[in-house]
Design a protein around this motif. Structure first.
Motif, short mmCIF file in Angstrom:
data_model
loop_
_atom_site.label_atom_id
_atom_site.label_comp_id
_atom_site.label_asym_id
_atom_site.label_seq_id
_atom_site.Cartn_x
_atom_site.Cartn_y
_atom_site.Cartn_z
N THR A 44 0.83 -1.54 -0.08
CA THR A 44 -0.26 0.06 0.02
C THR A 44 1.00 1.39 -0.35
OG1 THR A 44 0.02 0.01 2.44
CG2 THR A 44 -1.83 -1.29 1.26
N THR A 45 0.62 2.49 -0.61
CA THR A 45 0.95 3.86 -1.00
C THR A 45 -0.04 4.31 -0.23
OG1 THR A 45 0.64 4.23 -2.90
CG2 THR A 45 2.33 2.56 -2.69
N ASN A 46 0.87 5.88 0.22
CA ASN A 46 -0.18 6.33 0.79
C ASN A 46 -0.39 8.12 -0.36
OD1 ASN A 46 -0.06 6.35 3.27
ND2 ASN A 46 2.16 6.46 4.08
N VAL A 47 -0.81 7.34 -1.82
CA VAL A 47 -0.86 7.98 -2.61
C VAL A 47 -2.21 7.89 -3.87
CG1 VAL A 47 0.43 8.53 -5.63
CG2 VAL A 47 1.89 8.66 -3.33
N TRP A 48 -2.70 8.72 -3.62
CA TRP A 48 -4.31 8.36 -4.13
C TRP A 48 -4.03 9.05 -6.69
CZ3 TRP A 48 -5.66 12.95 -6.22
CH2 TRP A 48 -5.27 14.41 -5.25
N GLU A 88 -1.37 12.08 3.57
CA GLU A 88 -0.56 12.73 5.26
C GLU A 88 -0.56 13.46 4.92
OE1 GLU A 88 1.99 9.50 6.11
OE2 GLU A 88 0.88 8.15 6.87
N ASN A 89 0.98 14.16 3.53
CA ASN A 89 1.21 15.35 3.31
C ASN A 89 0.11 16.32 2.84
OD1 ASN A 89 3.71 14.87 4.85
ND2 ASN A 89 4.23 13.72 3.19
N GLU A 90 -0.59 16.17 2.05
CA GLU A 90 -2.13 16.76 0.94
C GLU A 90 -1.07 17.74 0.07
OE1 GLU A 90 -4.43 19.01 3.71
OE2 GLU A 90 -4.95 17.46 5.33
N PHE A 91 0.27 17.06 -0.65
CA PHE A 91 0.76 17.87 -1.72
C PHE A 91 -0.21 17.19 -2.69
CE2 PHE A 91 4.57 17.74 1.05
CZ PHE A 91 4.21 18.95 1.33
N LYS A 128 8.87 10.57 -10.02
CA LYS A 128 9.48 9.87 -9.55
C LYS A 128 10.05 10.84 -7.95
CE LYS A 128 11.82 5.68 -9.60
NZ LYS A 128 11.08 5.17 -9.45
N MET A 129 10.25 11.90 -8.13
CA MET A 129 10.76 13.00 -6.55
C MET A 129 9.65 12.47 -5.86
SD MET A 129 13.24 15.73 -7.63
CE MET A 129 12.61 16.17 -9.11
N TYR A 130 8.13 12.71 -6.30
CA TYR A 130 7.28 12.10 -5.87
C TYR A 130 6.77 11.24 -4.91
CZ TYR A 130 2.11 13.85 -4.19
OH TYR A 130 1.36 13.95 -3.30
N PHE A 131 7.27 10.34 -5.81
CA PHE A 131 6.74 9.01 -5.01
C PHE A 131 7.78 8.69 -4.27
CE2 PHE A 131 4.00 8.24 -8.14
CZ PHE A 131 2.72 7.29 -7.86
N ASN A 132 8.70 9.67 -4.45
CA ASN A 132 10.18 9.12 -2.85
C ASN A 132 10.27 9.70 -1.63
OD1 ASN A 132 11.52 6.82 -4.63
ND2 ASN A 132 12.81 8.80 -5.75
N GLY A 133 8.83 11.03 -1.37
CA GLY A 133 8.68 12.05 -0.80
C GLY A 133 9.45 12.97 -0.67
N GLN A 134 10.42 13.44 -1.61
CA GLN A 134 11.53 14.78 -2.25
C GLN A 134 10.60 15.62 -2.36
OE1 GLN A 134 14.14 12.41 -5.17
NE2 GLN A 134 15.48 11.61 -3.17
N PHE A 135 9.74 15.73 -1.19
CA PHE A 135 8.73 17.38 -1.89
C PHE A 135 9.08 18.41 -2.08
CE2 PHE A 135 5.74 13.52 0.42
CZ PHE A 135 5.41 13.32 -0.93
N GLU A 136 10.02 18.75 -0.69
CA GLU A 136 10.99 20.06 -0.84
C GLU A 136 11.76 20.10 -2.39
OE1 GLU A 136 9.99 23.34 0.78
OE2 GLU A 136 8.58 21.68 1.69
N LYS A 137 12.58 19.19 -2.55
CA LYS A 137 13.56 18.95 -3.48
C LYS A 137 12.11 19.35 -5.19
CE LYS A 137 16.79 15.98 -5.76
NZ LYS A 137 17.81 14.73 -5.91
N LEU A 138 11.67 18.58 -5.34
CA LEU A 138 10.98 18.91 -6.52
C LEU A 138 10.30 19.91 -6.46
CD1 LEU A 138 7.97 16.14 -7.10
CD2 LEU A 138 7.32 18.47 -6.93
N LYS A 139 9.86 20.81 -5.22
CA LYS A 139 9.36 21.61 -5.63
C LYS A 139 10.41 22.53 -5.58
CE LYS A 139 7.68 25.51 -1.91
NZ LYS A 139 7.26 26.02 -0.74
#
Length: 155
Positions: A44-48, A88-91, A128-139
């Motif tokens: 399971t992932t936290n991504v829809w 969880e992070n609402e991004f 890929k960054m999104y799925f790796n949880g690298q939200f700040e780097k992505l931004k």
């Protein structure tokens, strides 16, 4: 392995045959047919994920992004988009067929950053960054790209 987006027939090394059409699959094992739902996963992932043409589901993976890209390429401009959200992070990360990329973030999802990508490989890079949880780097990477716009809303 021979595959199409909607229909696929794959032979595994042990000789089983997996055929899936849409979200259902059938396996032939020792002359016994087994069927089920292709979207059922132990992971399971936290991504829809939602697609511009109406499909939506939870527990999206990066493989789902690859499929969505192939579907988007074939889709018309009006419906040619898909987006993912993190529970969880609402991004939210959204891409359109014309390579417009949107990243929605902020305490109340009140910040939207838009940029123009060059190709589908760029799209894969950001997802890929999104799925790796690298939200700040992505931004930060989006903000450093040319033709990037930031919009703040009242939430």
């Amino acid at each position: 392995m021979q595959c199409k987006i909607k229909n696929c027939l794959t032979t595994f090394s042990s000789g089983e045959i997996l055929e899936w059409i849409g979200e259902t699959f059938s396996i032939l094992v020792s002359n016994t047919f087994v069927s089920g739902n292709f979207r059922t996963r132990s992971m399971t992932t936290n991504v829809w994920m939602e697609k511009g043409w109406g499909d939506s589901f939870e527990n999206a993976t990066f493989d789902d992004i690859k499929i969505a890209i192939e579907e988007t390429i074939k889709m018309d401009e009006e419906h040619g988009a898909f987006w993912v959200g993190h529970i969880e992070n609402e991004f939210v990360l959204e891409v359109h067929k014309n390579f417009d990329l949107f990243f929605v973030c902020g305490e109340n999802q009140d910040e939207q950053i838009q940029t123009k990508l060059d190709n589908w490989e760029d799209v894969k890079h950001f997802f890929k960054m999104y799925f790796n949880g690298q939200f700040e780097k992505l931004k930060k990477e989006i903000e450093l790209r040319p033709f990037t716009y930031k919009k703040l809303t009242n939430g």
